[in-house]
Design a protein around this motif. Sequence first.
Motif, PDB file in Angstrom:
ATOM      1  N   GLN A   8      56.569  14.828 -20.633  1.00 13.75           N
ATOM      2  CA  GLN A   8      55.556  15.127 -19.526  1.00 13.75           C
ATOM      3  C   GLN A   8      56.149  14.216 -18.325  1.00 13.75           C
ATOM      4  O   GLN A   8      55.796  13.368 -17.903  1.00 13.75           O
ATOM      5  N   THR A  33      57.201  13.447 -14.848  1.00 12.12           N
ATOM      6  CA  THR A  33      56.491  13.233 -13.690  1.00 12.12           C
ATOM      7  C   THR A  33      57.757  13.743 -12.482  1.00 12.12           C
ATOM      8  O   THR A  33      58.745  13.363 -12.664  1.00 12.12           O
ATOM      9  N   LEU A  34      57.344  13.977 -11.230  1.00 11.61           N
ATOM     10  CA  LEU A  34      58.780  14.216 -10.562  1.00 11.61           C
ATOM     11  C   LEU A  34      59.465  13.396  -9.584  1.00 11.61           C
ATOM     12  O   LEU A  34      60.480  13.077  -9.430  1.00 11.61           O
ATOM     13  N   GLU A  35      58.043  12.093  -9.654  1.00 11.45           N
ATOM     14  CA  GLU A  35      59.238  10.499  -9.125  1.00 11.45           C
ATOM     15  C   GLU A  35      60.093   9.982  -9.844  1.00 11.45           C
ATOM     16  O   GLU A  35      61.547   9.358 -10.381  1.00 11.45           O
ATOM     17  N   GLU A  36      59.783  10.311 -11.757  1.00  9.30           N
ATOM     18  CA  GLU A  36      60.496  10.459 -12.830  1.00  9.30           C
ATOM     19  C   GLU A  36      61.630  11.759 -12.420  1.00  9.30           C
ATOM     20  O   GLU A  36      63.411  10.575 -12.088  1.00  9.30           O
ATOM     21  N   ARG A  87      55.411   3.979 -17.261  1.00 13.50           N
ATOM     22  CA  ARG A  87      55.487   5.134 -17.419  1.00 13.50           C
ATOM     23  C   ARG A  87      56.986   5.042 -18.655  1.00 13.50           C
ATOM     24  O   ARG A  87      56.721   6.199 -19.305  1.00 13.50           O
ATOM     25  N   GLN A 129      54.824  24.112 -18.295  1.00 11.13           N
ATOM     26  CA  GLN A 129      55.453  22.600 -19.597  1.00 11.13           C
ATOM     27  C   GLN A 129      56.514  23.233 -19.069  1.00 11.13           C
ATOM     28  O   GLN A 129      57.046  23.186 -19.711  1.00 11.13           O
TER      29      GLN A 129
END
Length: 114
Positions: A58, A60-63, A107, A40
């Motif tokens: 927080q 994500t890998l996709e973001e 998201r 984190q």
Amino acid sequence: MDGDIKIKSEYDHYKDIQSNEVEEDAEEELPHAEVVDIFQEGLAMLVQDPLLCDLPIQVTLEEINSQIALEFGQAMTVNVCKADKDIMPVVVVQNATVLDLKRAIQRYPAKTPA
């Protein structure tokens, strides 16, 4: 006989090296919670980058991948107008599906009241 002794000596040396590596690995083991905390902290540093500063903590890998794709012209920003007239700029890759867009909208960080 000298050759046999030399081979055994090298084998023992190899086993000693392996034993030391196992001991070093055991010393480096961390509890799951500590690994999550380190991860984190790394993410928090990552989103301080000027290209990634719009992403939530927080993330994500996709973001992250979507934001990088946007910078390289491989993604687009879709401005979604909510019922209360707020506009959500959502980033999706150019070949995104409706499901991808829906997930990106879900998201999207909610605004905090001022």
